[in-house]
Design a protein around this motif. Sequence first.
Motif, PDB file in Angstrom:
ATOM      1  N   ARG A  76      46.442  30.261  41.200  1.00 18.26           N
ATOM      2  CA  ARG A  76      47.186  31.055  40.211  1.00 18.26           C
ATOM      3  C   ARG A  76      46.252  31.984  39.451  1.00 18.26           C
ATOM      4  NH1 ARG A  76      50.099  27.185  36.439  1.00 18.26           N
ATOM      5  NH2 ARG A  76      48.040  26.304  36.576  1.00 18.26           N
ATOM      6  N   ILE A  77      45.067  31.489  39.113  1.00 20.68           N
ATOM      7  CA  ILE A  77      44.100  32.328  38.400  1.00 20.68           C
ATOM      8  C   ILE A  77      43.620  33.454  39.308  1.00 20.68           C
ATOM      9  CG2 ILE A  77      41.789  32.376  37.366  1.00 20.68           C
ATOM     10  CD1 ILE A  77      42.393  29.572  36.260  1.00 20.68           C
ATOM     11  N   ALA A  78      43.348  33.130  40.567  1.00 16.96           N
ATOM     12  CA  ALA A  78      42.913  34.154  41.521  1.00 16.96           C
ATOM     13  C   ALA A  78      43.977  35.240  41.661  1.00 16.96           C
ATOM     14  CB  ALA A  78      42.600  33.526  42.868  1.00 16.96           C
ATOM     15  N   LEU A  79      45.237  34.854  41.719  1.00 15.41           N
ATOM     16  CA  LEU A  79      46.324  35.822  41.818  1.00 15.41           C
ATOM     17  C   LEU A  79      46.381  36.686  40.564  1.00 15.41           C
ATOM     18  CD1 LEU A  79      48.803  36.998  43.234  1.00 15.41           C
ATOM     19  CD2 LEU A  79      50.153  35.161  42.184  1.00 15.41           C
ATOM     20  N   SER A  80      46.252  36.067  39.409  1.00 18.63           N
ATOM     21  CA  SER A  80      46.288  36.784  38.140  1.00 18.63           C
ATOM     22  C   SER A  80      45.154  37.802  38.046  1.00 18.63           C
ATOM     23  CB  SER A  80      46.205  35.770  36.992  1.00 18.63           C
ATOM     24  OG  SER A  80      46.138  36.423  35.763  1.00 18.63           O
ATOM     25  N   VAL A  81      43.956  37.387  38.439  1.00 20.68           N
ATOM     26  CA  VAL A  81      42.805  38.300  38.427  1.00 20.68           C
ATOM     27  C   VAL A  81      43.035  39.436  39.418  1.00 20.68           C
ATOM     28  CG1 VAL A  81      40.342  38.501  38.972  1.00 20.68           C
ATOM     29  CG2 VAL A  81      41.152  36.594  37.589  1.00 20.68           C
ATOM     30  N   GLY A  82      43.590  39.117  40.574  1.00 20.53           N
ATOM     31  CA  GLY A  82      43.890  40.142  41.564  1.00 20.53           C
ATOM     32  C   GLY A  82      44.898  41.164  41.054  1.00 20.53           C
ATOM     33  N   GLN A  83      45.890  40.700  40.301  1.00 22.27           N
ATOM     34  CA  GLN A  83      46.866  41.623  39.719  1.00 22.27           C
ATOM     35  C   GLN A  83      46.194  42.536  38.698  1.00 22.27           C
ATOM     36  OE1 GLN A  83      49.623  38.565  38.430  1.00 22.27           O
ATOM     37  NE2 GLN A  83      51.085  39.172  40.015  1.00 22.27           N
ATOM     38  N   ALA A  84      45.316  41.976  37.877  1.00 28.04           N
ATOM     39  CA  ALA A  84      44.596  42.780  36.885  1.00 28.04           C
ATOM     40  C   ALA A  84      43.695  43.800  37.589  1.00 28.04           C
ATOM     41  CB  ALA A  84      43.782  41.880  35.956  1.00 28.04           C
ATOM     42  N   ARG A  85      43.033  43.361  38.671  1.00 23.50           N
ATOM     43  CA  ARG A  85      42.200  44.290  39.456  1.00 23.50           C
ATOM     44  C   ARG A  85      43.049  45.448  39.975  1.00 23.50           C
ATOM     45  NH1 ARG A  85      37.678  44.147  42.138  1.00 23.50           N
ATOM     46  NH2 ARG A  85      38.686  44.759  44.072  1.00 23.50           N
ATOM     47  N   GLY A  86      44.249  45.119  40.444  1.00 19.58           N
ATOM     48  CA  GLY A  86      45.141  46.159  40.945  1.00 19.58           C
ATOM     49  C   GLY A  86      45.477  47.184  39.880  1.00 19.58           C
ATOM     50  N   ALA A  87      45.746  46.730  38.669  1.00 23.07           N
ATOM     51  CA  ALA A  87      46.053  47.649  37.569  1.00 23.07           C
ATOM     52  C   ALA A  87      44.861  48.568  37.287  1.00 23.07           C
ATOM     53  CB  ALA A  87      46.438  46.862  36.318  1.00 23.07           C
ATOM     54  N   VAL A  88      43.656  47.999  37.323  1.00 25.09           N
ATOM     55  CA  VAL A  88      42.438  48.792  37.090  1.00 25.09           C
ATOM     56  C   VAL A  88      42.224  49.797  38.223  1.00 25.09           C
ATOM     57  CG1 VAL A  88      39.917  48.697  36.882  1.00 25.09           C
ATOM     58  CG2 VAL A  88      41.335  46.999  35.694  1.00 25.09           C
ATOM     59  N   LEU A  89      42.370  49.332  39.467  1.00 23.88           N
ATOM     60  CA  LEU A  89      42.153  50.205  40.619  1.00 23.88           C
ATOM     61  C   LEU A  89      43.128  51.382  40.627  1.00 23.88           C
ATOM     62  CD1 LEU A  89      41.536  47.473  43.330  1.00 23.88           C
ATOM     63  CD2 LEU A  89      39.841  49.086  42.451  1.00 23.88           C
ATOM     64  N   VAL A  90      44.390  51.115  40.319  1.00 24.70           N
ATOM     65  CA  VAL A  90      45.389  52.188  40.296  1.00 24.70           C
ATOM     66  C   VAL A  90      45.114  53.149  39.138  1.00 24.70           C
ATOM     67  CG1 VAL A  90      47.845  52.708  39.997  1.00 24.70           C
ATOM     68  CG2 VAL A  90      47.142  50.863  41.514  1.00 24.70           C
ATOM     69  N   ALA A  91      44.717  52.630  37.993  1.00 27.67           N
ATOM     70  CA  ALA A  91      44.394  53.495  36.852  1.00 27.67           C
ATOM     71  C   ALA A  91      43.231  54.420  37.198  1.00 27.67           C
ATOM     72  CB  ALA A  91      44.064  52.652  35.622  1.00 27.67           C
ATOM     73  N   ALA A  92      42.185  53.870  37.815  1.00 27.52           N
ATOM     74  CA  ALA A  92      41.028  54.686  38.185  1.00 27.52           C
ATOM     75  C   ALA A  92      41.405  55.708  39.254  1.00 27.52           C
ATOM     76  CB  ALA A  92      39.893  53.793  38.667  1.00 27.52           C
TER      77      ALA A  92
END
Length: 143
Positions: A76-92
């Motif tokens: 669950r934590i890995a998924l949560s971190v992956g979702q946050a990474r996705g938000a950062v990647l799309v923003a950049a």
Amino acid sequence: MKVLGIDPGTAACGYGIVHGSGQHLRAAGSGCWRTSPRDPIDARLLTIFEGVRELIAEHEPDAVAIEESYVGADARIALSVGQARGAVLVAAASAGVDCIDLITSAGMVKKLSDDDADILGILEQLHISVEKNNSEKIYIVAH
């Protein structure tokens, strides 16, 4: 050369901005976005996305360095971190800023070209080792 570094997470997403000029390196800012687990995940990811976009607009970094997800004991934590990474990647990506993946345990992550010499210099100043393999590909390895 400016690099925006991100340690992604949905509960807490940390960031730091480093400016390098020649042999000089200075911190240009740091902070953390915090979101409540009571908020819907889409609202939490929007907070991170908007925060990254605001930092990019304000500081105009040359690259975003983002910590790679580590899949540990809690999926669950890995998924949560992956979702946050996705938000950062799309923003950049939406701001036209390149991303560099960093991993906290030894391992090859992203090939950089010779055009990335300034970024490589900043990473070396931050004691993030940069290794070349036999084919002269450059990889970042953070310890």
